[in-house]
Design a protein around this motif. Structure first.
Motif, PDB file in Angstrom:
ATOM      1  N   ALA A   1       0.828  -1.211   0.000  1.00  0.00           N
ATOM      2  CA  ALA A   1       0.000   0.000   0.000  1.00  0.00           C
ATOM      3  C   ALA A   1       0.858   1.255   0.000  1.00  0.00           C
ATOM      4  CB  ALA A   1      -0.938  -0.005   1.212  1.00  0.00           C
ATOM      5  N   ILE A   2       1.901   1.275   0.811  1.00  0.00           N
ATOM      6  CA  ILE A   2       2.781   2.451   0.861  1.00  0.00           C
ATOM      7  C   ILE A   2       3.448   2.667  -0.488  1.00  0.00           C
ATOM      8  CG2 ILE A   2       4.931   3.366   1.833  1.00  0.00           C
ATOM      9  CD1 ILE A   2       4.110   1.999   4.487  1.00  0.00           C
ATOM     10  N   HIS A   3       4.003   1.616  -1.065  1.00  0.00           N
ATOM     11  CA  HIS A   3       4.760   1.766  -2.310  1.00  0.00           C
ATOM     12  C   HIS A   3       3.870   2.172  -3.475  1.00  0.00           C
ATOM     13  CE1 HIS A   3       8.170  -0.955  -0.618  1.00  0.00           C
ATOM     14  NE2 HIS A   3       8.020   0.163   0.034  1.00  0.00           N
ATOM     15  N   PHE A   4       2.718   1.528  -3.620  1.00  0.00           N
ATOM     16  CA  PHE A   4       1.852   1.891  -4.744  1.00  0.00           C
ATOM     17  C   PHE A   4       1.167   3.236  -4.534  1.00  0.00           C
ATOM     18  CE2 PHE A   4       2.555  -2.288  -6.468  1.00  0.00           C
ATOM     19  CZ  PHE A   4       2.545  -2.024  -7.822  1.00  0.00           C
ATOM     20  N   ALA A   5       0.843   3.576  -3.296  1.00  0.00           N
ATOM     21  CA  ALA A   5       0.278   4.903  -3.035  1.00  0.00           C
ATOM     22  C   ALA A   5       1.313   5.977  -3.340  1.00  0.00           C
ATOM     23  CB  ALA A   5      -0.190   5.009  -1.587  1.00  0.00           C
ATOM     24  N   PHE A   6       2.577   5.727  -2.963  1.00  0.00           N
ATOM     25  CA  PHE A   6       3.623   6.696  -3.289  1.00  0.00           C
ATOM     26  C   PHE A   6       3.803   6.809  -4.797  1.00  0.00           C
ATOM     27  CE2 PHE A   6       7.980   7.773  -4.412  1.00  0.00           C
ATOM     28  CZ  PHE A   6       8.069   9.029  -3.831  1.00  0.00           C
ATOM     29  N   LEU A   7       3.799   5.687  -5.486  1.00  0.00           N
ATOM     30  CA  LEU A   7       3.954   5.708  -6.944  1.00  0.00           C
ATOM     31  C   LEU A   7       2.838   6.511  -7.601  1.00  0.00           C
ATOM     32  CD1 LEU A   7       5.482   4.751  -9.455  1.00  0.00           C
ATOM     33  CD2 LEU A   7       4.117   2.659  -9.373  1.00  0.00           C
ATOM     34  N   ALA A   8       1.603   6.251  -7.216  1.00  0.00           N
ATOM     35  CA  ALA A   8       0.457   6.957  -7.804  1.00  0.00           C
ATOM     36  C   ALA A   8       0.496   8.443  -7.461  1.00  0.00           C
ATOM     37  CB  ALA A   8      -0.848   6.332  -7.336  1.00  0.00           C
ATOM     38  N   ALA A   9       0.724   8.763  -6.189  1.00  0.00           N
ATOM     39  CA  ALA A   9       0.769  10.170  -5.778  1.00  0.00           C
ATOM     40  C   ALA A   9       1.983  10.873  -6.376  1.00  0.00           C
ATOM     41  CB  ALA A   9       0.786  10.271  -4.261  1.00  0.00           C
ATOM     42  N   GLY A  10       3.100  10.163  -6.452  1.00  0.00           N
ATOM     43  CA  GLY A  10       4.308  10.752  -7.041  1.00  0.00           C
ATOM     44  C   GLY A  10       4.113  11.113  -8.500  1.00  0.00           C
ATOM     45  N   ILE A  11       3.428  10.253  -9.243  1.00  0.00           N
ATOM     46  CA  ILE A  11       3.134  10.548 -10.651  1.00  0.00           C
ATOM     47  C   ILE A  11       2.219  11.760 -10.750  1.00  0.00           C
ATOM     48  CG2 ILE A  11       1.892   9.697 -12.681  1.00  0.00           C
ATOM     49  CD1 ILE A  11       3.058   6.905 -11.964  1.00  0.00           C
ATOM     50  N   ALA A  12       1.186  11.792  -9.910  1.00  0.00           N
ATOM     51  CA  ALA A  12       0.276  12.944  -9.914  1.00  0.00           C
ATOM     52  C   ALA A  12       1.021  14.212  -9.527  1.00  0.00           C
ATOM     53  CB  ALA A  12      -0.894  12.692  -8.964  1.00  0.00           C
ATOM     54  N   TYR A  13       1.947  14.102  -8.588  1.00  0.00           N
ATOM     55  CA  TYR A  13       2.731  15.257  -8.150  1.00  0.00           C
ATOM     56  C   TYR A  13       3.657  15.744  -9.265  1.00  0.00           C
ATOM     57  CZ  TYR A  13       5.669  18.110  -5.089  1.00  0.00           C
ATOM     58  OH  TYR A  13       6.338  19.150  -4.508  1.00  0.00           O
ATOM     59  N   LEU A  14       4.367  14.811  -9.890  1.00  0.00           N
ATOM     60  CA  LEU A  14       5.274  15.187 -10.980  1.00  0.00           C
ATOM     61  C   LEU A  14       4.531  15.768 -12.178  1.00  0.00           C
ATOM     62  CD1 LEU A  14       7.977  12.372 -11.116  1.00  0.00           C
ATOM     63  CD2 LEU A  14       8.341  14.791 -10.685  1.00  0.00           C
ATOM     64  N   ALA A  15       3.317  15.273 -12.433  1.00  0.00           N
ATOM     65  CA  ALA A  15       2.544  15.758 -13.578  1.00  0.00           C
ATOM     66  C   ALA A  15       2.192  17.234 -13.441  1.00  0.00           C
ATOM     67  CB  ALA A  15       1.265  14.936 -13.730  1.00  0.00           C
ATOM     68  N   ARG A  16       2.141  17.743 -12.226  1.00  0.00           N
ATOM     69  CA  ARG A  16       1.801  19.145 -11.985  1.00  0.00           C
ATOM     70  C   ARG A  16       3.034  20.043 -11.944  1.00  0.00           C
ATOM     71  NH1 ARG A  16      -2.059  16.256 -10.145  1.00  0.00           N
ATOM     72  NH2 ARG A  16      -4.170  17.030  -9.874  1.00  0.00           N
TER      73      ARG A  16
END
Length: 180
Positions: free
Chosen positions: A103-118
């Motif tokens: 959960a930590i790793h995939f949540a970070f991956l998803a949020a990190g992508i959303a963060y980088l996209a902005r």
């Protein structure tokens, strides 16, 4: 306005700290399992990221993030199918630890992508730089650790154990039984 800037800076700090420390194998604590520095910074990033999204009332999600979440659900189903027997406390404990890490790793991956996209292309390259610097720092520490070991010293005992409470130890590759 000042608090909002601080929150954004904290989000950036925790994101880059996670990216930097993801390769650090020996920086962990034995608290309810093995908790890495990257796990701690990832959770702090997730809290800061979600707080920022709620504060900004931003509900936009990039398609790449949706795709990553879809893959995480698919892998979760595979993971769940692999645990056909959770009858012992040990099996249940391992399952819980694995699910938490997942959960930590995939949540970070998803949020990190959303963060980088902005963020800008410049920030993307800064992120790549921090990632490479983390590997370089870990490699440099490994070389120093090897030199210290050849000199009869244990760098983990001198540097990491005071920080991690003794959880870190020198990795011995190729050890079988009591011999290495």
């Amino acid at each position: 306005v000042g608090t909002h800037k601080v929150a954004k800076r904290l989000t950036t700090f925790f994101f880059l700290a996670t990216i930097f420390s993801v390769s650090f194998q020996n920086v962990y604590w034995d608290v309810a399992g093995r908790v890495n520095l990257a796990d701690v910074t990832a959770v702090l990033f997730l809290v800061a990221f979600l707080a920022g999204r709620v504060t900004d009332r931003d509900r936009r999600v990039p398609r790449t993030t949706v795709a990553v979440l879809g893959f995480s659900v698919a892998l979760l189903l595979v993971y769940l199918a692999g645990f056909f027997s959770l009858e012992t406390n040990q099996a249940l404990s391992l399952y819980g630890k694995g699910m938490t890490k997942f959960a930590i790793h995939f949540a970070f991956l998803a949020a990190g992508i959303a963060y980088l996209a902005r963020r800008s292309a410049r920030f993307y390259w800064q992120t790549v730089g921090w990632f490479a610097a983390g590997f370089a720092a870990n490699a440099a520490y490994g070389l120093l650790q090897l030199v210290a070991r050849l000199g009869g010293r244990d760098l983990d005992a001198l540097i990491l154990n005071p920080i991690t409470g003794g959880a870190a130890s020198l990795n011995i590759w190729g050890a079988v039984g009591e011999s290495s």
